[in-house]
Design a protein around this motif. Structure first.
Motif, PDB file in Angstrom:
ATOM      1  N   ASP A 180      13.703  75.440  60.236  1.00 50.20           N
ATOM      2  CA  ASP A 180      14.453  74.388  60.931  1.00 50.20           C
ATOM      3  C   ASP A 180      15.753  74.063  60.197  1.00 50.20           C
ATOM      4  N   ASP A 181      16.728  73.524  60.915  1.00 52.03           N
ATOM      5  CA  ASP A 181      17.989  73.040  60.326  1.00 52.03           C
ATOM      6  C   ASP A 181      18.630  74.117  59.467  1.00 52.03           C
ATOM      7  N   GLU A 237      20.170  74.538  68.082  1.00 55.21           N
ATOM      8  CA  GLU A 237      19.759  73.135  68.249  1.00 55.21           C
ATOM      9  C   GLU A 237      20.952  72.270  68.615  1.00 55.21           C
TER      10      GLU A 237
HETATM   11 MG    MG Z   1      16.292  70.758  63.401  1.00 48.40          MG
END
Ligand code: MG
Ligand code: C2E
Ligand code: MG
Ligand code: MG
Length: 279
Positions: A180-181, A237
């Motif tokens: 993620d990220d 995202e």
């Molecule tokens: Mg994220």
């Protein structure tokens, strides 16, 4: 020396800081009761393909505080991590998401969807995490191969070897991993290829500025190319405009998540696919 500094700090009274400290303490007190008081709800945000067809969702935790209303995760997740409350809360999240996956097995439009759950380092590092997840999967009857665990790069900073071993054990249960990220942490490219990852998620901060900042555009493009050369998937995202989606498609991205398609919503509000553009 350090003692002297400590004494000075104690003499320095900052009302704003004290108010923040008190507010935090009160929130932590309430957070301890929140699971038992049934104050949490999982919202779900669709992840769509190039045809805007829903492929899966990300589970995002919402806390409905009896007095303050909805408290955003950025406010209470760090407190939960600092206090260890993330362990019972995280278990509730896994149980709820897995129960939802099991329920969708009877739903023709949703039975192929995956659910991605955010897992913090403290949760993954509990010695009992593999056993816990195995029990949750058994109890709920959720198909493990539809569950995605989202980890951030910070989880992979220390104890790389034991983290990789644990991820491999979890893969044997059938679950898969997203990072993620991606791009905001300090992943070492040398061990990235050793992690059992299904996909990278390009952080929203790069997507935000692809047209204003040529560096961010280069980073977003590089992450997509990196995923392709590692032969794993990539999700963008925080996609908010059709122009961003068009740019991402042109640069090889195949999966998207963002307000352009849907905000995170309660499960009963999830639209069936494909999601049409309202604008
Ligand atoms: Mg994220
Ligand atoms: P995340 O995992 O990176 O989740 C994506 C965040 O971006 C979500 O914020 C989502 O609402 C937001 N987002 C998605 N698309 C857009 C967009 O187009 N525009 C804008 N402005 N925002 C968008 P949210 O729900 O506030 O969650 C924030 C963070 O809290 C999450 O970031 C995750 O790190 C953490 N979190 C949420 N639920 C959980 C949980 O169950 N467990 C743990 N450990 N962390 C969680
Ligand atoms: Mg996430
Ligand atoms: Mg984030």
């Amino acid at each position: 020396e350090a003692k002297g500094a400590g004494r000075n700090q104690l003499c320095f009274f900052d009302p704003a800081l004290q108010a923040e400290t008190v507010e935090r303490a009160l929130l932590v007190r309430d957070l301890r009761q929140a699971v038992d008081n049934d104050e949490f709800k999982l919202f779900y945000q669709p992840i769509v393909d190039t045809h805007r067809e829903v492929k899966g969702v990300e589970a995002l935790l919402r806390w409905f505080h009896p007095k303050h209303g909805m408290v955003p995760p950025d406010r209470f997740i760090p407190l939960a991590e600092q206090t260890g409350l993330i362990l019972p809360i995280g278990q509730w999240v896994l149980e709820t998401a897995c129960a939802q996956l099991a329920a969708w097995q009877q739903d023709m439009q949703r039975k192929e969807w995956t659910i991605a759950v955010n897992v913090s380092g403290r949760q993954l590092n509990q010695t009992s995490f593999v056993g816990l997840l195995r029990r949750v999967l058994q109890k709920t009857g959720a198909p493990a191969n539809r569950l995605r665990l989202e980890l951030t790069e910070s989880v992979l900073q220390d104890n790389v070897e034991s983290t990789i071993a644990k991820m491999n054990e979890l893969c044997e249960l059938g679950v898969r991993f997203s990072l993620d990220d991606f791009g905001t942490g300090y992943s070492s490219l040398s061990y990235l290829k050793r992690l059992p990852l299904e996909q990278l998620k390009v952080d929203k901060s790069f997507i935000d500025d692809i047209f204003e900042d040529s560096c961010d555009a280069a980073i977003a493009r590089t992450i997509v190319a990196l995923a392709q050369s590692l032969e794993i998937g990539v999700v963008a995202e925080g996609v908010e405009t059709p122009e961003q989606m068009k740019w991402l498609v042109e640069n090889g991205c195949q999966l998207f998540q963002g307000f352009l398609f849907s905000r995170p919503v309660a499960p009963e509000e999830l639209a069936a696919s494909p999601i049409k553009l309202s604008s």
